[in-house]
Design an enzyme around this catalytic site. Structure first.
Site, PDB file in Angstrom:
ATOM      1  N   LYS A  26       0.961  -1.263   0.111  1.00 10.11           N
ATOM      2  CA  LYS A  26      -0.031  -0.058  -0.121  1.00 10.11           C
ATOM      3  C   LYS A  26       1.011   1.180  -0.079  1.00 10.11           C
ATOM      4  O   LYS A  26       2.008   1.162   0.063  1.00 10.11           O
ATOM      5  CB  LYS A  26      -0.944   0.025   1.152  1.00 10.11           C
ATOM      6  N   TYR A  66     -12.330  -1.804  -2.101  1.00 13.73           N
ATOM      7  CA  TYR A  66     -12.583  -1.891  -0.566  1.00 13.73           C
ATOM      8  C   TYR A  66     -14.069  -1.882  -0.225  1.00 13.73           C
ATOM      9  O   TYR A  66     -14.667  -1.582   0.831  1.00 13.73           O
ATOM     10  CB  TYR A  66     -11.724  -0.863   0.265  1.00 13.73           C
ATOM     11  N   PHE A  74     -14.547   3.886   9.240  1.00 18.05           N
ATOM     12  CA  PHE A  74     -13.083   4.161   8.687  1.00 18.05           C
ATOM     13  C   PHE A  74     -12.920   4.058   6.974  1.00 18.05           C
ATOM     14  O   PHE A  74     -11.921   4.461   6.375  1.00 18.05           O
ATOM     15  CB  PHE A  74     -11.973   3.224   9.069  1.00 18.05           C
ATOM     16  N   ARG A 119       3.706  -6.948   9.106  1.00 20.27           N
ATOM     17  CA  ARG A 119       3.212  -5.653   9.908  1.00 20.27           C
ATOM     18  C   ARG A 119       3.625  -5.640  11.373  1.00 20.27           C
ATOM     19  O   ARG A 119       3.815  -4.508  11.970  1.00 20.27           O
ATOM     20  CB  ARG A 119       1.649  -5.956  10.064  1.00 20.27           C
ATOM     21  N   ASN A 139      -1.071  -0.072   7.597  1.00 23.48           N
ATOM     22  CA  ASN A 139      -0.576  -1.420   7.946  1.00 23.48           C
ATOM     23  C   ASN A 139       0.429  -1.983   6.916  1.00 23.48           C
ATOM     24  O   ASN A 139       0.404  -3.233   6.708  1.00 23.48           O
ATOM     25  CB  ASN A 139      -1.529  -2.237   8.639  1.00 23.48           C
ATOM     26  N   HIS A 142      -1.737  -5.178   1.871  1.00 28.17           N
ATOM     27  CA  HIS A 142      -2.911  -5.794   1.484  1.00 28.17           C
ATOM     28  C   HIS A 142      -2.931  -7.217   1.104  1.00 28.17           C
ATOM     29  O   HIS A 142      -1.967  -7.534   0.221  1.00 28.17           O
ATOM     30  CB  HIS A 142      -3.908  -5.209   0.742  1.00 28.17           C
ATOM     31  N   GLU A 153     -10.354 -10.585  -6.573  1.00 28.27           N
ATOM     32  CA  GLU A 153      -9.346  -9.235  -6.365  1.00 28.27           C
ATOM     33  C   GLU A 153      -8.478  -9.120  -7.449  1.00 28.27           C
ATOM     34  O   GLU A 153      -7.960  -8.076  -8.194  1.00 28.27           O
ATOM     35  CB  GLU A 153      -8.561  -9.382  -4.979  1.00 28.27           C
TER      36      GLU A 153
HETATM   37  P1  IDP Z   1      -7.081  -6.772   6.382  1.00 35.57           P
HETATM   38  O1  IDP Z   1      -6.175  -5.818   5.567  1.00 35.57           O
HETATM   39  O2  IDP Z   1      -6.155  -7.585   7.470  1.00 35.57           O
HETATM   40  O3  IDP Z   1      -7.785  -7.820   5.399  1.00 35.57           O
HETATM   41  P2  IDP Z   1      -9.547  -5.570   6.733  1.00 35.57           P
HETATM   42  O4  IDP Z   1     -10.534  -5.910   8.116  1.00 35.57           O
HETATM   43  O5  IDP Z   1      -9.948  -6.201   5.495  1.00 35.57           O
HETATM   44  O6  IDP Z   1      -8.087  -5.931   7.262  1.00 35.57           O
HETATM   45  O7  IDP Z   1      -9.391  -3.854   6.611  1.00 35.57           O
HETATM   46  C1  IDP Z   1      -9.088  -3.474   5.371  1.00 35.57           C
HETATM   47  C2  IDP Z   1      -8.061  -2.252   5.725  1.00 35.57           C
HETATM   48  O8  IDP Z   1      -8.841  -1.249   6.414  1.00 35.57           O
HETATM   49  C3  IDP Z   1      -7.227  -2.647   6.887  1.00 35.57           C
HETATM   50  O9  IDP Z   1      -5.871  -3.337   6.200  1.00 35.57           O
HETATM   51  C4  IDP Z   1      -6.588  -1.438   7.472  1.00 35.57           C
HETATM   52  O10 IDP Z   1      -5.732  -0.706   6.611  1.00 35.57           O
HETATM   53  C5  IDP Z   1      -8.166  -0.688   7.437  1.00 35.57           C
HETATM   54  N1  IDP Z   1      -8.591  -0.888   8.734  1.00 35.57           N
HETATM   55  C6  IDP Z   1      -9.264  -1.902   9.315  1.00 35.57           C
HETATM   56  N2  IDP Z   1      -9.849  -2.053  10.298  1.00 35.57           N
HETATM   57  C7  IDP Z   1      -9.724  -0.669  10.728  1.00 35.57           C
HETATM   58  C8  IDP Z   1      -9.924   0.286  11.883  1.00 35.57           C
HETATM   59  O11 IDP Z   1     -10.783  -0.229  12.916  1.00 35.57           O
HETATM   60  N3  IDP Z   1      -9.766   1.429  11.877  1.00 35.57           N
HETATM   61  C9  IDP Z   1      -9.112   2.060  10.750  1.00 35.57           C
HETATM   62  N4  IDP Z   1      -8.747   1.393   9.769  1.00 35.57           N
HETATM   63  C10 IDP Z   1      -8.861   0.132   9.858  1.00 35.57           C
HETATM   64 MG    MG Z   2      -9.492  -7.881   4.236  1.00 37.23          MG
END
Ligand code: IDP
Ligand code: MG
Length: 175
Positions: A26, A66, A74, A119, A139, A142, A153
């Site tokens: 990212k 997304y 968020f 991460r 983080n 993806h 995807e």
């Molecule tokens: P993942 O990337 O580990 O699959 P997901 O739950 O699919 O996690 O969330 C997508 C992205 O959204 C995360 O990688 C992170 O950048 C962001 N994200 C997820 N949860 C939160 C949150 O509670 N607050 C802010 N950003 C979040």
């Molecule tokens: Mg995800």
């Protein structure tokens, strides 16, 4: 019974476990200059890069990628985050690639991600901190979460002709 014919019946199950998964470095990973470090983790594990490109996606594309999170509070910061710079999009192939890549990536919230994961090693903030300060939950990376998601995807990010089938010199010993 061992028929002596390759592939042996019991091995067929293993052969079809070779999967492809979408991995995005990212914008924070690209802007921090750690693309090589991140990719190296997958190569070190013997996984194969079958597609790779740098793309600066627009908001519409980011919202599509997304869309499962479109109702989350968020969502807007997430879309801004993924569009604030180019991302490196890759397709990684390997045995149980979806789960194995997620294991190497680590937990969503960097503060929960174990040391040794991408991460966990390259970030440390928590999603609570991000939310409280109205920041994106950065983080680095993806990775598709399920086999079905990976298929969707990959189709969104890559044309078929951008994906390559070849044999690595290591494959004999790691696949
Ligand atoms: P993942 O990337 O580990 O699959 P997901 O739950 O699919 O996690 O969330 C997508 C992205 O959204 C995360 O990688 C992170 O950048 C962001 N994200 C997820 N949860 C939160 C949150 O509670 N607050 C802010 N950003 C979040
Ligand atoms: Mg995800």
């Amino acid at each position: 019974m061992d028929t002596g014919v390759y592939p042996r019946k019991k091995e067929i199950k293993v052969i079809i476990m070779i999967e492809r998964t979408l991995v995005l470095i990212k914008s924070d990973g690209v802007l921090r200059g750690i693309v090589g470090e991140v990719i190296r983790r997958f190569e070190n594990a013997g996984m194969k890069i079958v597609g790779m490109k740098m793309v600066w996606v627009n908001k519409k594309f980011a919202e599509e990628h997304y869309k499962i999170h479109s109702k989350k509070q968020f969502f807007k910061t997430l879309v801004n985050y993924i569009t604030e710079g180019p991302v490196v999009a890759t397709v990684i192939e390997g045995v149980h690639a979806v789960d194995n890549v997620r294991k190497i990536v680590g937990s969503t919230s960097p503060s929960d991600a174990a040391p040794g994961t991408i991460r966990g090693d390259y970030s440390h903030m928590s999603m609570a901190h991000a939310d409280k300060n109205k920041k994106a939950g950065k983080n680095i990376i993806h990775a598709s979460d399920k086999s079905q998601t990976a298929k969707k995807e990959i189709a969104l990010w890559f044309d078929k002709k951008e994906l390559h089938t070849y044999k690595t010199v290591h494959e004999k010993h790691v696949f």
